[in-house]
Structure formats: C-alpha cells, structure tokens
Design a protein around this motif. Sequence first.
Motif, PDB file in Angstrom:
ATOM      1  N   GLY A  58       0.779  -1.227   0.000  1.00  0.00           N
ATOM      2  CA  GLY A  58       0.000   0.000   0.000  1.00  0.00           C
ATOM      3  C   GLY A  58       0.811   1.277   0.000  1.00  0.00           C
ATOM      4  O   GLY A  58       0.343   2.293   0.506  1.00  0.00           O
ATOM      5  N   VAL A  59       2.004   1.257  -0.575  1.00  0.00           N
ATOM      6  CA  VAL A  59       2.846   2.461  -0.563  1.00  0.00           C
ATOM      7  C   VAL A  59       3.131   2.987  -1.967  1.00  0.00           C
ATOM      8  O   VAL A  59       4.059   3.755  -2.163  1.00  0.00           O
ATOM      9  N   GLY A  60       2.329   2.563  -2.936  1.00  0.00           N
ATOM     10  CA  GLY A  60       2.410   3.160  -4.265  1.00  0.00           C
ATOM     11  C   GLY A  60       3.427   2.534  -5.192  1.00  0.00           C
ATOM     12  O   GLY A  60       3.113   2.183  -6.299  1.00  0.00           O
ATOM     13  N   GLY A  61       4.637   2.364  -4.782  1.00  0.00           N
ATOM     14  CA  GLY A  61       5.685   1.839  -5.648  1.00  0.00           C
ATOM     15  C   GLY A  61       6.721   2.874  -6.012  1.00  0.00           C
ATOM     16  O   GLY A  61       7.831   2.535  -6.421  1.00  0.00           O
ATOM     17  N   ALA A  62       6.384   4.163  -5.868  1.00  0.00           N
ATOM     18  CA  ALA A  62       7.353   5.216  -6.182  1.00  0.00           C
ATOM     19  C   ALA A  62       8.563   5.137  -5.268  1.00  0.00           C
ATOM     20  O   ALA A  62       9.690   5.432  -5.674  1.00  0.00           O
ATOM     21  N   VAL A  63       8.325   4.745  -4.022  1.00  0.00           N
ATOM     22  CA  VAL A  63       9.419   4.653  -3.058  1.00  0.00           C
ATOM     23  C   VAL A  63      10.418   3.578  -3.469  1.00  0.00           C
ATOM     24  O   VAL A  63      11.594   3.626  -3.093  1.00  0.00           O
ATOM     25  N   VAL A  64       9.975   2.615  -4.272  1.00  0.00           N
ATOM     26  CA  VAL A  64      10.856   1.571  -4.799  1.00  0.00           C
ATOM     27  C   VAL A  64      11.491   2.021  -6.105  1.00  0.00           C
ATOM     28  O   VAL A  64      12.684   1.808  -6.346  1.00  0.00           O
ATOM     29  N   ALA A  65      10.700   2.666  -6.968  1.00  0.00           N
ATOM     30  CA  ALA A  65      11.164   2.987  -8.317  1.00  0.00           C
ATOM     31  C   ALA A  65      12.206   4.099  -8.356  1.00  0.00           C
ATOM     32  O   ALA A  65      13.178   4.017  -9.117  1.00  0.00           O
ATOM     33  N   THR A  66      12.018   5.146  -7.552  1.00  0.00           N
ATOM     34  CA  THR A  66      12.887   6.317  -7.642  1.00  0.00           C
ATOM     35  C   THR A  66      14.367   6.004  -7.459  1.00  0.00           C
ATOM     36  O   THR A  66      15.196   6.398  -8.292  1.00  0.00           O
ATOM     37  N   PRO A  67      14.768   5.290  -6.395  1.00  0.00           N
ATOM     38  CA  PRO A  67      16.203   5.013  -6.247  1.00  0.00           C
ATOM     39  C   PRO A  67      16.767   4.131  -7.350  1.00  0.00           C
ATOM     40  O   PRO A  67      17.937   4.285  -7.732  1.00  0.00           O
ATOM     41  N   PHE A  68      15.965   3.230  -7.898  1.00  0.00           N
ATOM     42  CA  PHE A  68      16.448   2.381  -8.987  1.00  0.00           C
ATOM     43  C   PHE A  68      16.607   3.174 -10.283  1.00  0.00           C
ATOM     44  O   PHE A  68      17.533   2.931 -11.055  1.00  0.00           O
ATOM     45  N   LEU A  69      15.713   4.123 -10.526  1.00  0.00           N
ATOM     46  CA  LEU A  69      15.829   4.937 -11.731  1.00  0.00           C
ATOM     47  C   LEU A  69      17.101   5.776 -11.712  1.00  0.00           C
ATOM     48  O   LEU A  69      17.738   5.981 -12.749  1.00  0.00           O
ATOM     49  N   THR A  70      17.491   6.267 -10.535  1.00  0.00           N
ATOM     50  CA  THR A  70      18.703   7.085 -10.449  1.00  0.00           C
ATOM     51  C   THR A  70      19.969   6.236 -10.430  1.00  0.00           C
ATOM     52  O   THR A  70      20.943   6.552 -11.105  1.00  0.00           O
ATOM     53  N   SER A  71      19.967   5.141  -9.655  1.00  0.00           N
ATOM     54  CA  SER A  71      21.195   4.368  -9.463  1.00  0.00           C
ATOM     55  C   SER A  71      21.455   3.360 -10.576  1.00  0.00           C
ATOM     56  O   SER A  71      22.606   3.105 -10.934  1.00  0.00           O
ATOM     57  N   VAL A  72      20.406   2.789 -11.165  1.00  0.00           N
ATOM     58  CA  VAL A  72      20.569   1.740 -12.186  1.00  0.00           C
ATOM     59  C   VAL A  72      20.309   2.276 -13.594  1.00  0.00           C
ATOM     60  O   VAL A  72      21.077   1.999 -14.522  1.00  0.00           O
ATOM     61  N   PHE A  73      19.246   3.057 -13.750  1.00  0.00           N
ATOM     62  CA  PHE A  73      18.860   3.521 -15.081  1.00  0.00           C
ATOM     63  C   PHE A  73      19.581   4.804 -15.488  1.00  0.00           C
ATOM     64  O   PHE A  73      19.487   5.232 -16.636  1.00  0.00           O
ATOM     65  N   GLY A  74      20.247   5.460 -14.525  1.00  0.00           N
ATOM     66  CA  GLY A  74      21.064   6.619 -14.851  1.00  0.00           C
ATOM     67  C   GLY A  74      20.305   7.903 -15.084  1.00  0.00           C
ATOM     68  O   GLY A  74      20.823   8.824 -15.726  1.00  0.00           O
ATOM     69  N   THR A  75      19.082   8.029 -14.566  1.00  0.00           N
ATOM     70  CA  THR A  75      18.330   9.275 -14.730  1.00  0.00           C
ATOM     71  C   THR A  75      18.705  10.268 -13.632  1.00  0.00           C
ATOM     72  O   THR A  75      19.250   9.890 -12.595  1.00  0.00           O
ATOM     73  N   SER A  76      18.375  11.517 -13.847  1.00  0.00           N
ATOM     74  CA  SER A  76      18.544  12.518 -12.795  1.00  0.00           C
ATOM     75  C   SER A  76      17.448  12.320 -11.749  1.00  0.00           C
ATOM     76  O   SER A  76      16.442  11.648 -11.993  1.00  0.00           O
ATOM     77  N   GLN A  77      17.623  12.931 -10.581  1.00  0.00           N
ATOM     78  CA  GLN A  77      16.620  12.816  -9.520  1.00  0.00           C
ATOM     79  C   GLN A  77      15.289  13.418  -9.966  1.00  0.00           C
ATOM     80  O   GLN A  77      14.219  12.884  -9.669  1.00  0.00           O
ATOM     81  N   VAL A  78      15.341  14.505 -10.729  1.00  0.00           N
ATOM     82  CA  VAL A  78      14.124  15.167 -11.200  1.00  0.00           C
ATOM     83  C   VAL A  78      13.333  14.246 -12.130  1.00  0.00           C
ATOM     84  O   VAL A  78      12.118  14.091 -12.002  1.00  0.00           O
ATOM     85  N   VAL A  79      14.024  13.636 -13.080  1.00  0.00           N
ATOM     86  CA  VAL A  79      13.370  12.728 -14.022  1.00  0.00           C
ATOM     87  C   VAL A  79      12.808  11.512 -13.284  1.00  0.00           C
ATOM     88  O   VAL A  79      11.692  11.060 -13.551  1.00  0.00           O
ATOM     89  N   ALA A  80      13.584  10.981 -12.341  1.00  0.00           N
ATOM     90  CA  ALA A  80      13.149   9.808 -11.582  1.00  0.00           C
ATOM     91  C   ALA A  80      11.875  10.091 -10.786  1.00  0.00           C
ATOM     92  O   ALA A  80      10.953   9.267 -10.751  1.00  0.00           O
ATOM     93  N   GLN A  81      11.804  11.253 -10.161  1.00  0.00           N
ATOM     94  CA  GLN A  81      10.623  11.586  -9.367  1.00  0.00           C
ATOM     95  C   GLN A  81       9.395  11.749 -10.245  1.00  0.00           C
ATOM     96  O   GLN A  81       8.295  11.320  -9.875  1.00  0.00           O
ATOM     97  N   GLY A  82       9.558  12.343 -11.408  1.00  0.00           N
ATOM     98  CA  GLY A  82       8.427  12.497 -12.319  1.00  0.00           C
ATOM     99  C   GLY A  82       7.902  11.166 -12.816  1.00  0.00           C
ATOM    100  O   GLY A  82       6.691  10.909 -12.823  1.00  0.00           O
ATOM    101  N   LEU A  83       8.806  10.287 -13.240  1.00  0.00           N
ATOM    102  CA  LEU A  83       8.401   8.967 -13.710  1.00  0.00           C
ATOM    103  C   LEU A  83       7.777   8.142 -12.581  1.00  0.00           C
ATOM    104  O   LEU A  83       6.820   7.398 -12.803  1.00  0.00           O
TER     105      LEU A  83
END
Length: 249
Positions: free
Chosen positions: A152-177
Amino acid sequence: MIELIEYGVLGVLMGAVGGLFGIGGGLIAIPVLGILFGLDQQLAQGTALVMVVPNVVLALHRYNQRNRIELRHALPLVLMSFCFAWLGALWAVGLDARSMRLGFVGFLLALSLYNLVRVFMAPAAVYPRMRYPWPWLGVLGAASGTMGGLFGVGGAVVATPFLTSVFGTSQVVAQGLSLALALPSTSVTLITYALHHEVDWAMGVPMAVGGLLSISWGVKVAHALSEKLLRILFCGFLMLCAALLTLKV
C-alpha cells in the motif's frame, strides 16, 4: 466532530512528514494507524491510501507543469505497475494480518538499510539517455507495482532510487516517472482494498484533506535541509516504526 478534527490533524502531520521525506505520507501513515489506532495491517494500508491518492494526483499535476514527463518512458512503467499492483493488492487482502505486518516490517527494514547505504555511496552518474529503456522499464514497473499493491505504498518509493542508481536518470526525471507510475497503481490498490472492505473512509477522508493542506510545508522544510541529513532522518524513522510494529505483532 471531535474525531473528524482528530483525523484531520493527523492528516496534516502525516502530510507534512510525507512532504519532508518526499513519499506522500503513506509510508508514514501506515505504521501510525497500526500503532496508535490499533488498525490491522490491511485496514491501515487501505485507509492510508485514501490520503495517498489525492496527494499523488496533486504532486503529478504540479510536476508535469514544470517538467514534462516523457510518455515513451512513462508508459511501460504505468502499464506494468497498474497490472501488478492489482495482483499485489489481491495477494495482500488474502493474507492474515500477522503475516502482512511481519512482511511490512521486513519491507521497512530493507528500505531503511538501502537508503542508509546510499548515504555513504558516491552520487550516481547521470546519463544523457536512459541506460535501460524497454523492456527493463516494464520489469521495474512490475516490481514496483507488486510492492505497492502488497504494502500500500504506491511503488514510487521503490522505483525512484532504482531509476537514479541503475537507469542513470537525474533525480528530477526519476521523481516524475515515479509519480506517473504511482498514480494508477495507488488507485487500483485503493479500489481493490475498498472492494474487500479494508478501508475506513470516515478516517481516511479527513486525513486526505489534512494531508493536501500540509504537504507543501514539508517540502519547504526538506529544501532547507541537506539530502544526507534527510536520508539519515528517514532511515531512523523507518527503523523506529519497524521496531514499534514488531512489538504489535
């Protein structure tokens, strides 16, 4: 009336803390509802989602006004997250409350440990183009959606750190996605919990109103603090919640 005011004040506090840590309040509200109000795990998660969904809608709208989200990256995340959040929510409502609470405690500890490790790591490199587009974005969406539906926590809390550390996005892009991913997954999770009578609307609606009023305050405080201090505070809070929830098992 007194109870409505009490729930509204709780929403204000949870919205401010959620804005401080950038998580919409749900991850904070679930332990509080379980510890202070004695709700079982599924009911606490369903009720917290009533507050989370409008917060995500507001945050996504404001974000997209300033930083347009690329549809080609958001679409696989959104579609896979939606499908797997529904499956995760169905799984959650079928589990007994004790198993769910133990699972949530483990999730909090893993999340706090991961964020604590990131405090002492060098900043992740930002790439001009996303390192792993489709189908890996779909895999991330499926994993995030499952965790969001289950806990029940949405999934953003899981996705954001992976988008920045693994996928190489900026923090801004990661938060939007991550916000784009979270909107459909939180919505379908809330609907699933509600259909299984795991939502206390009388508590959740005033909490949602309070959260919308205060989430911007938390964001302002967050910008005044260093990222390292915020991450340490976040980890400490998660560990405290995990310890208190363990005593309630």
